[in-house]
Design a protein around this motif. Structure first.
Motif, PDB file in Angstrom:
ATOM      1  N   ALA A 106       0.924  -1.369  -0.051  1.00 21.38           N
ATOM      2  CA  ALA A 106      -0.364  -0.057  -0.078  1.00 21.38           C
ATOM      3  C   ALA A 106       0.695   0.711  -0.310  1.00 21.38           C
ATOM      4  N   VAL A 107       2.175   0.643   0.964  1.00 27.70           N
ATOM      5  CA  VAL A 107       2.640   1.997   0.517  1.00 27.70           C
ATOM      6  C   VAL A 107       3.542   2.460  -0.198  1.00 27.70           C
ATOM      7  N   PHE A 108       3.662   1.588  -1.638  1.00 24.80           N
ATOM      8  CA  PHE A 108       4.369   1.463  -2.571  1.00 24.80           C
ATOM      9  C   PHE A 108       3.266   2.214  -3.613  1.00 24.80           C
ATOM     10  N   ALA A 109       2.336   1.941  -3.238  1.00 23.73           N
ATOM     11  CA  ALA A 109       1.609   2.233  -4.415  1.00 23.73           C
ATOM     12  C   ALA A 109       0.673   3.881  -3.721  1.00 23.73           C
ATOM     13  N   MET A 110       0.929   4.015  -2.533  1.00 19.66           N
ATOM     14  CA  MET A 110       1.300   5.165  -2.367  1.00 19.66           C
ATOM     15  C   MET A 110       2.029   6.546  -3.270  1.00 19.66           C
ATOM     16  N   ILE A 111       2.937   5.505  -2.595  1.00 23.77           N
ATOM     17  CA  ILE A 111       4.459   6.351  -3.512  1.00 23.77           C
ATOM     18  C   ILE A 111       4.347   6.718  -5.342  1.00 23.77           C
ATOM     19  N   LEU A 112       3.938   5.066  -6.020  1.00 20.67           N
ATOM     20  CA  LEU A 112       3.905   5.256  -6.858  1.00 20.67           C
ATOM     21  C   LEU A 112       2.896   6.702  -7.508  1.00 20.67           C
ATOM     22  N   ALA A 113       2.200   6.801  -6.775  1.00 18.63           N
ATOM     23  CA  ALA A 113       1.155   7.866  -6.652  1.00 18.63           C
ATOM     24  C   ALA A 113       1.335   9.030  -7.566  1.00 18.63           C
ATOM     25  N   LEU A 114       1.187   9.231  -6.261  1.00 20.62           N
ATOM     26  CA  LEU A 114       2.558  10.866  -5.587  1.00 20.62           C
ATOM     27  C   LEU A 114       3.318  11.892  -7.415  1.00 20.62           C
ATOM     28  N   PRO A 115       3.860  10.467  -8.352  1.00 21.88           N
ATOM     29  CA  PRO A 115       3.448  11.583  -9.444  1.00 21.88           C
ATOM     30  C   PRO A 115       3.022  11.262 -10.703  1.00 21.88           C
ATOM     31  N   ILE A 116       2.106  10.219 -10.631  1.00 21.10           N
ATOM     32  CA  ILE A 116       1.361   9.852 -12.067  1.00 21.10           C
ATOM     33  C   ILE A 116       0.124  10.863 -11.779  1.00 21.10           C
ATOM     34  N   GLY A 117      -0.597  11.418  -9.700  1.00 20.28           N
ATOM     35  CA  GLY A 117      -1.646  12.262  -9.356  1.00 20.28           C
ATOM     36  C   GLY A 117      -0.617  13.555  -9.909  1.00 20.28           C
ATOM     37  N   TYR A 118       0.247  13.727  -9.609  1.00 19.81           N
ATOM     38  CA  TYR A 118       0.931  15.506  -9.700  1.00 19.81           C
ATOM     39  C   TYR A 118       0.717  15.708 -11.176  1.00 19.81           C
ATOM     40  N   LEU A 119       0.739  14.855 -12.054  1.00 19.77           N
ATOM     41  CA  LEU A 119       0.854  14.955 -13.496  1.00 19.77           C
ATOM     42  C   LEU A 119      -0.716  14.875 -13.764  1.00 19.77           C
ATOM     43  N   SER A 120      -1.089  13.985 -13.572  1.00 15.20           N
ATOM     44  CA  SER A 120      -2.517  13.917 -13.822  1.00 15.20           C
ATOM     45  C   SER A 120      -3.270  14.937 -13.548  1.00 15.20           C
ATOM     46  N   VAL A 121      -4.076  15.135 -12.495  1.00 17.80           N
ATOM     47  CA  VAL A 121      -4.441  16.422 -12.168  1.00 17.80           C
ATOM     48  C   VAL A 121      -4.892  17.573 -12.670  1.00 17.80           C
ATOM     49  N   ARG A 122      -3.898  17.772 -13.760  1.00 16.29           N
ATOM     50  CA  ARG A 122      -3.749  18.671 -14.080  1.00 16.29           C
ATOM     51  C   ARG A 122      -4.868  19.301 -15.690  1.00 16.29           C
ATOM     52  N   ARG A 123      -5.615  18.097 -15.960  1.00 24.40           N
ATOM     53  CA  ARG A 123      -5.852  17.762 -16.727  1.00 24.40           C
ATOM     54  C   ARG A 123      -7.784  17.592 -16.041  1.00 24.40           C
ATOM     55  N   SER A 124      -8.641  17.675 -16.845  1.00 20.92           N
ATOM     56  CA  SER A 124      -9.930  17.014 -16.458  1.00 20.92           C
ATOM     57  C   SER A 124     -10.921  16.128 -16.844  1.00 20.92           C
TER      58      SER A 124
END
Length: 344
Positions: A106-124
């Motif tokens: 679960a911790v690894f999933a959160m670490i992986l999600a951080l850059p993906i989320g940072y780049l993805s949320v700039r779109r909607s």
């Protein structure tokens, strides 16, 4: 002024707790849900019961984004599958008890999600969905190519259920269910706390009117990234338990079809309800298991047809429709009582 967006955000169906404002009904539902979770392996094959509760947490985690933040992710299989692989690798190579391995996944999933989320949320909208899908397929490709670690097409096999040397849990699926259930329930409680916290109210305000939330001083992208990471962490908990339950991690856990399946569960049960994810997972897994055990080959055809019928007949999903009618009936009763009091 900033407080007003949290407490006075436009009320929508997803904003109202599934039990309305009556705490008695809420506690009854919680009690029924807990009893159902405890009794499930007595009536359903235990590995299937474990799949149901794991996928239920997966659907709830996705609903934090879809129903409460307004972000449709088609890439959550990346967190489900990556956590499953990390959990399996730690359990296999280090002999760690499965709760420790699941937490690490679960911790690894959160670490992986951080850059993906940072780049993805700039779109909607659909652009956000496509960006998350693209990242998920990248993770899938990496796992496919890195066969020395992940097993490639053969998957990661022989994942043990190590649990502090307790043989019944390690060898019997029935007892493993009760050992792993607290992890799932803890994840569901975490999702409930997220949704019903001030942070969750801000997410709903962003979902309803992101421009207004931004004008009132909220860093919309920051809140979206945090929600994305939290959702990925809960997804990772579910994926890790799923891997331990099967003793095997297949490459399909990272495939886009897995993301589509959990979206189907969430919509089937009802977006923005939390309980809907549980019901959607139960209906989907039980239907697929029944069809598979009967030898039917076109499982996807039947589940897809059921999904279409539910969308056409239950616009808010099964649980969402039931909740909406319950709340509407309560509102009508309250209105009639108010009118009667006024006349008196």
């Amino acid at each position: 002024m900033t407080q007003s967006v949290v407490t006075e955000a436009p009320a929508t169906e997803a904003d109202v707790p599934s039990t309305g404002s009556d705490p008695r009904v809420r506690w009854v539902l919680l009690a029924v849900g807990l009893v159902a979770a405890l009794a499930l392996p007595w009536f359903v094959y235990p590995p299937v019961a474990m799949d149901i509760v794991a996928l239920a947490l997966f659907a709830i985690a996705l609903d934090i984004l879809l129903g409460f933040t307004g972000l449709l992710s088609f890439g959550h299989a990346a967190f489900w599958g990556s956590s499953a692989y990390v959990t399996g690798l730690i359990a296999t190579h280090y002999g760690a008890p499965f709760p420790v391995a699941v937490l690490a996944g679960a911790v690894f999933a959160m670490i992986l999600a951080l850059p993906i989320g940072y780049l993805s949320v700039r779109r909607s909208g659909i652009y956000f969905a496509m960006v998350t899908l693209a990242f998920a397929q990248m993770v899938y490709f990496i796992a496919y190519q890195w066969s020395g670690l992940t097993g490639g097409e053969n998957g990661l096999q022989g994942v043990p259920r190590t649990f502090f040397g307790i043989d019944l849990v390690e060898t019997e699926s029935f007892y493993f269910y009760y050992a792993a259930l607290p992890i799932i329930l803890l994840g569901m409680w975490g999702a409930w706390r997220i949704v019903h916290s001030p942070f969750g109210r801000v997410l709903m305000a962003i979902r309803d009117n992101s421009q207004r939330a931004r004008a009132l001083g909220y860093e919309v992208e920051k809140y979206k990234v945090i929600a994305f990471v939290l959702s990925a962490g809960l997804t990772g908990l579910a994926g890790g338990v799923f891997a331990i339950n099967h003793g095997f991690v297949a490459l399909t856990e990272l495939h886009w079809s897995t993301s589509g399946e959990v979206v189907l569960m969430t919509v089937l049960g009802g977006i923005g309800t939390l309980w809907g994810g549980i019901l959607g997972a139960f209906l989907t897994v039980m239907l697929a298991d029944y069809l598979a055990s009967s030898g039917f080959q076109g499982i996807d055809l039947v589940t897809g047809s059921v999904f279409v019928l539910v969308v056409l007949l239950f616009r808010r999903g099964v649980w969402g429709t039931v909740r909406h009618r319950y709340l509407a009936r309560r509102l009508r009763r309250a209105t009639r009582r108010g009118a009667a009091d006024t006349r008196e």
